[in-house]
Design an enzyme around this catalytic site. Structure first.
Site, PDB file in Angstrom:
ATOM      1  N   GLY A  69       0.993  -0.715  -5.544  1.00 62.38           N
ATOM      2  CA  GLY A  69       1.641   0.065  -4.504  1.00 62.38           C
ATOM      3  C   GLY A  69       2.154  -0.758  -3.343  1.00 62.38           C
ATOM      4  O   GLY A  69       3.243  -0.499  -2.817  1.00 62.38           O
ATOM      5  N   THR A  70       1.395  -1.755  -2.923  1.00 64.67           N
ATOM      6  CA  THR A  70       1.806  -2.549  -1.765  1.00 64.67           C
ATOM      7  C   THR A  70       3.096  -3.306  -2.048  1.00 64.67           C
ATOM      8  O   THR A  70       4.013  -3.324  -1.215  1.00 64.67           O
ATOM      9  CB  THR A  70       0.687  -3.522  -1.354  1.00 64.67           C
ATOM     10  OG1 THR A  70      -0.450  -2.762  -0.917  1.00 64.67           O
ATOM     11  CG2 THR A  70       1.138  -4.423  -0.223  1.00 64.67           C
ATOM     12  N   ASN A 154      -2.184   9.612   3.242  1.00 63.78           N
ATOM     13  CA  ASN A 154      -3.285   9.083   2.441  1.00 63.78           C
ATOM     14  C   ASN A 154      -4.647   9.287   3.084  1.00 63.78           C
ATOM     15  O   ASN A 154      -5.665   9.223   2.402  1.00 63.78           O
ATOM     16  CB  ASN A 154      -3.068   7.589   2.159  1.00 63.78           C
ATOM     17  CG  ASN A 154      -2.972   6.782   3.428  1.00 63.78           C
ATOM     18  OD1 ASN A 154      -1.975   6.884   4.156  1.00 63.78           O
ATOM     19  ND2 ASN A 154      -3.974   5.973   3.715  1.00 63.78           N
ATOM     20  N   HIS A 204      -3.717   2.293 -10.374  1.00 67.63           N
ATOM     21  CA  HIS A 204      -5.168   2.406 -10.213  1.00 67.63           C
ATOM     22  C   HIS A 204      -5.591   3.649  -9.442  1.00 67.63           C
ATOM     23  O   HIS A 204      -6.773   3.983  -9.402  1.00 67.63           O
ATOM     24  CB  HIS A 204      -5.747   1.139  -9.570  1.00 67.63           C
ATOM     25  CG  HIS A 204      -5.560   1.032  -8.097  1.00 67.63           C
ATOM     26  ND1 HIS A 204      -6.549   1.343  -7.194  1.00 67.63           N
ATOM     27  CD2 HIS A 204      -4.495   0.627  -7.371  1.00 67.63           C
ATOM     28  CE1 HIS A 204      -6.106   1.123  -5.963  1.00 67.63           C
ATOM     29  NE2 HIS A 204      -4.869   0.690  -6.048  1.00 67.63           N
ATOM     30  N   THR A 240       7.318 -12.510 -15.613  1.00 69.24           N
ATOM     31  CA  THR A 240       6.928 -12.025 -16.930  1.00 69.24           C
ATOM     32  C   THR A 240       6.221 -10.688 -16.788  1.00 69.24           C
ATOM     33  O   THR A 240       5.297 -10.548 -15.985  1.00 69.24           O
ATOM     34  CB  THR A 240       6.003 -13.035 -17.618  1.00 69.24           C
ATOM     35  OG1 THR A 240       6.686 -14.289 -17.728  1.00 69.24           O
ATOM     36  CG2 THR A 240       5.597 -12.554 -18.999  1.00 69.24           C
ATOM     37  N   CYS A 321     -11.079  -1.473  10.398  1.00 66.28           N
ATOM     38  CA  CYS A 321     -12.182  -2.173  11.074  1.00 66.28           C
ATOM     39  C   CYS A 321     -11.803  -3.640  11.143  1.00 66.28           C
ATOM     40  O   CYS A 321     -11.775  -4.327  10.133  1.00 66.28           O
ATOM     41  CB  CYS A 321     -13.491  -1.992  10.318  1.00 66.28           C
ATOM     42  SG  CYS A 321     -14.914  -2.712  11.152  1.00 66.28           S
TER      43      CYS A 321
END
Length: 388
Positions: A69-70, A154, A204, A240, A321
Site C-alpha cells: 500500500g505505501t 483507517n 496483507h 521483476t 508514538c
C-alpha cells in the site's frame, strides 16, 4: 493463543492464499523471459492480475502490482503530481486532514523537495471530508494537480464521499487518487464506475501475503514512475514481478466478503455497557464493517494497549508514538477533538478469524484495563496539574 483484534493493521494469511502461495513458490522462471519456463510464470502472473482486477472492477492492464500500500500511494500521488506538471505548473494538492501517513508523508516530501503547495481540506466531527470546503478550494485555485483521499478512514472507519469528490474534481479537470487499503475486502469496490484516476490497495489487509499490493491506474491516467528499469508494467513500474505473491493475492481477493457488522456491533455495544464513559468515534453507521474506535476519557491509549496485551488481547491505539512520547491521533485532532479528548484512543478491528469468543475476551479484560489506565493517566498528569 492471544485474541487478535487488530485486523486493520494486518490480517492473518488466509489458508487458501497460503496454499496457493506455497504451491506457486515452486514456479521456475522470470515472467519477462521468453522461454517456456518464463512464459509459464507469466501465465501465472497474468491470470492472477485478471483475478485481482475482477475483484476491483477494473481492467487487468490497469492493475500495477507493487510492494504494498505505501508504494502504491507514493506512486499514485507523486506520479500523478509529476505528470500534471508536464504542460504547465500545477503545484497544488488538495488533501483532507487525517489521511494515512503514507499520504501525509508523501505530500510533505513533495512540498519540501518538489515545490508542491498543499491545501488541507477539513474533516467534520465524524471524520468525513467536508465537500463544501473541497468545492470552495477547487473554485478558488486553478493550479490544482490532484485530489487524494481515503476510501474510508483507517483509524475511525468513517466512509468518505468518493463519488462526490470525483464529480467535483472532474468539473475542474482534476484527477483523484484514492487510498482504499483499509476498505478493500471490507466493502465492494468498482473502480470503473468511480471515475478515479488511481486507487491503492494492499494484499496483507485482506488475507494475502505481506509485500505485494497494487495501484489501479486508469487507462486514461498518466503517472511518472518512481522506479526505473525494465518498465515491466506499462512503463509505470519496473522490477521483476512476484508471480507467487500475485497468485496468493488473487486467492485472498476472491474470498467472499464476510458480514463483519454483527460481530462489530456486538463489540461496540459490549464496550458501551462495560465502560459507559467510552465514546465511539467516527460515523456510527456509515463506517467500515470491521471497525470499532473508542476514546476512553482519563486514560492513555498506550497504557490501555499494554494492559490489554498483558491480558492476551491485541488491539491498536491508532495513534503515533515518536521517541517514546505518546502523541494524540492526528485523525482525531483533524475531527476537532482537543489533545485531551483524543487521549485514550483504541481501535478494535475484527476480521476473517474473529469470533464471539474473541469479543467476550476483550469485554472481560477491558473494565480492569480502563480502571488501571485511568489511575495511571491521572498519576502521570498529577505534577503538571499541580504546577498550574
Amino acid at each position: 493463543m492471544s485474541v487478535y483484534l487488530d485486523h486493520a493493521a494486518t490480517t492473518p494469511l488466509h489458508p487458501a492464499a497460503l496454499a496457493a502461495y506455497t504451491a506457486a513458490l515452486g514456479t521456475v522462471g522470470n515472467p519477462s523471459s521468453i522461454h517456456s519456463a518464463g512464459q509459464g510464470a507469466k501465465r501465472l502472473l497474468e491470470e492472477s492480475r485478471e483475478r485481482v482486477a475482477a475483484t476491483l472492477g477494473c481492467d487487468p492492464i490497469e492493475v500495477v502490482f507493487t510492494s504494498g500500500g505505501t508504494e502504491s500511494v507514493n506512486l499514485g500521488v507523486k506520479g500523478l503530481w509529476w505528470a500534471r506538471q508536464s504542460d504547465r505548473p500545477r503545484p497544488r494538492l488538495l488533501v483532507p486532514g487525517g489521511e494515512h501517513h503514507a499520504t501525509v508523508d508523501t505530500v510533505e516530501w513533495l512540498e519540501r523537495y518538489e515545490g508542491a503547495v498543499v491545501t488541507t481540506i477539513p474533516l467534520d466531527e465524524l471524520g468525513r471530508m467536508r465537500l463544501d470546503a473541497l468545492a470552495a478550494a477547487l473554485d478558488e485555485h486553478d493550479d490544482v494537480a490532484l485530489v487524494t483521499l481515503l476510501w474510508a478512514n483507517n483509524e475511525v472507519g468513517t466512509m468518505q464521499p468518493v463519488d462526490e469528490v470525483v464529480a467535483l474534481a472532474a468539473a475542474h479537470g482534476v484527477p483523484v487518487h484514492c487510498d482504499a487499503v483499509a476498505a478493500y475486502g471490507q466493502v465492494p469496490i468498482d473502480f470503473r464506475s468511480t471515475g478515479l484516476a488511481a486507487l491503492s490497495v494492499s494484499a496483507h489487509k485482506i488475507g494475502g501475503p505481506i509485500g505485494i499490493g497494487a495501484l489501479v491506474l486508469a487507462r486514461s491516467a498518466t503517472v511518472v514512475p518512481l522506479i526505473h528499469g525494465g518498465g515491466q508494467q506499462r512503463q509505470v513500474r519496473s522490477g521483476t514481478q512476484d508471480a507467487p505473491a500475485a497468485a496468493a493475492f488473487a486467492v485472498a481477493a476472491e474470498q467472499p466478503h464476510q458480514p463483519y457488522e454483527p460481530l462489530r456491533d456486538r463489540l461496540v455495544e459490549g464496550v458501551r455497557r462495560a465502560v459507559p464513559g467510552a465514546v465511539l468515534r467516527g460515523d456510527p453507521v456509515d463506517r467500515l464493517p470491521g471497525n470499532a474506535h473508542f476514546t476512553f476519557p482519563g486514560c492513555e491509549g498506550d497504557s490501555l494497549l499494554f494492559l490489554l496485551d498483558a491480558a492476551g488481547v491485541a488491539v491498536s491505539t491508532g495513534s503515533a508514538c515518536q521517541a517514546g512520547i505518546p502523541e494524540p491521533s492526528h485523525v482525531l485532532l483533524s475531527m476537532g477533538l482537543t489533545a485531551e479528548e483524543a487521549r485514550g484512543a483504541l481501535r478494535m478491528t475484527v476480521g476473517h478469524t474473529s469470533t464471539d469468543a474473541d469479543v467476550d475476551a476483550l469485554l472481560a479484560a477491558l473494565p480492569e484495563a480502563v480502571a488501571r489506565a485511568t489511575r495511571a493517566g491521572y498519576a502521570d498528569r498529577a505534577p503538571a496539574l499541580g504546577a498550574r
